[in-house]
Design a protein around this motif. Sequence first.
Motif, PDB file in Angstrom:
ATOM      1  N   UNK A   1       0.828  -1.203   0.000  1.00  0.00           N
ATOM      2  CA  UNK A   1       0.000   0.000   0.000  1.00  0.00           C
ATOM      3  C   UNK A   1       0.863   1.254   0.000  1.00  0.00           C
ATOM      4  N   UNK A   2       1.940   1.242   0.768  1.00  0.00           N
ATOM      5  CA  UNK A   2       2.849   2.390   0.812  1.00  0.00           C
ATOM      6  C   UNK A   2       3.502   2.613  -0.542  1.00  0.00           C
ATOM      7  N   UNK A   3       3.981   1.551  -1.143  1.00  0.00           N
ATOM      8  CA  UNK A   3       4.601   1.665  -2.464  1.00  0.00           C
ATOM      9  C   UNK A   3       3.590   2.128  -3.505  1.00  0.00           C
ATOM     10  N   UNK A   4       2.367   1.641  -3.412  1.00  0.00           N
ATOM     11  CA  UNK A   4       1.315   2.067  -4.337  1.00  0.00           C
ATOM     12  C   UNK A   4       1.021   3.552  -4.212  1.00  0.00           C
ATOM     13  N   UNK A   5       0.996   4.058  -2.984  1.00  0.00           N
ATOM     14  CA  UNK A   5       0.774   5.490  -2.766  1.00  0.00           C
ATOM     15  C   UNK A   5       1.922   6.314  -3.329  1.00  0.00           C
ATOM     16  N   UNK A   6       3.144   5.852  -3.130  1.00  0.00           N
ATOM     17  CA  UNK A   6       4.309   6.570  -3.659  1.00  0.00           C
ATOM     18  C   UNK A   6       4.286   6.597  -5.177  1.00  0.00           C
ATOM     19  N   UNK A   7       3.923   5.464  -5.783  1.00  0.00           N
ATOM     20  CA  UNK A   7       3.848   5.385  -7.245  1.00  0.00           C
ATOM     21  C   UNK A   7       2.778   6.330  -7.769  1.00  0.00           C
ATOM     22  N   UNK A   8       1.623   6.343  -7.151  1.00  0.00           N
ATOM     23  CA  UNK A   8       0.541   7.229  -7.590  1.00  0.00           C
ATOM     24  C   UNK A   8       0.962   8.694  -7.504  1.00  0.00           C
ATOM     25  N   UNK A   9       1.691   9.044  -6.462  1.00  0.00           N
ATOM     26  CA  UNK A   9       2.163  10.424  -6.320  1.00  0.00           C
ATOM     27  C   UNK A   9       3.140  10.776  -7.440  1.00  0.00           C
ATOM     28  N   UNK A  10       4.019   9.853  -7.770  1.00  0.00           N
ATOM     29  CA  UNK A  10       4.968  10.103  -8.858  1.00  0.00           C
ATOM     30  C   UNK A  10       4.266  10.210 -10.207  1.00  0.00           C
ATOM     31  N   UNK A  11       3.248   9.390 -10.426  1.00  0.00           N
ATOM     32  CA  UNK A  11       2.490   9.471 -11.676  1.00  0.00           C
ATOM     33  C   UNK A  11       1.751  10.805 -11.786  1.00  0.00           C
ATOM     34  N   UNK A  12       1.206  11.298 -10.671  1.00  0.00           N
ATOM     35  CA  UNK A  12       0.559  12.622 -10.683  1.00  0.00           C
ATOM     36  C   UNK A  12       1.576  13.699 -11.015  1.00  0.00           C
ATOM     37  N   UNK A  13       2.755  13.583 -10.418  1.00  0.00           N
ATOM     38  CA  UNK A  13       3.819  14.560 -10.670  1.00  0.00           C
ATOM     39  C   UNK A  13       4.243  14.510 -12.146  1.00  0.00           C
ATOM     40  N   UNK A  14       4.358  13.328 -12.713  1.00  0.00           N
ATOM     41  CA  UNK A  14       4.732  13.188 -14.122  1.00  0.00           C
ATOM     42  C   UNK A  14       3.664  13.798 -15.025  1.00  0.00           C
ATOM     43  N   UNK A  15       2.399  13.609 -14.688  1.00  0.00           N
ATOM     44  CA  UNK A  15       1.317  14.192 -15.483  1.00  0.00           C
ATOM     45  C   UNK A  15       1.369  15.716 -15.430  1.00  0.00           C
TER      46      UNK A  15
END
Length: 85
Positions: free
Chosen positions: A16-30
């Motif tokens: 869950x922690x890794x998933x949250x970090x990934x989602x944050x990075x994807x938002x930043x990339x967008x």
Amino acid sequence: MEIPEEAQVAALRELADLGERRAALLRQAAELLTEMEPVAVRAVRAGAGRNRARELAQVSPGTLYGWLENAGIEVRPKRPARKAD
């Protein structure tokens, strides 16, 4: 004694922690893509080669040409795929 459910909970928490970090990075990339679009268009309008702009932006040809089309810059239609021999 190790309880299997405890190992599952620990792994799920980490996942869950890794998933949250990934989602944050994807938002930043967008967000970065939305910043890059007008800059890439400006570079092409200033005379930069399209391939060079695409390489520096590190985006796919489809992304760059979509940006150019959105900006009203003429783009050749995509060549149809060739049949495999």
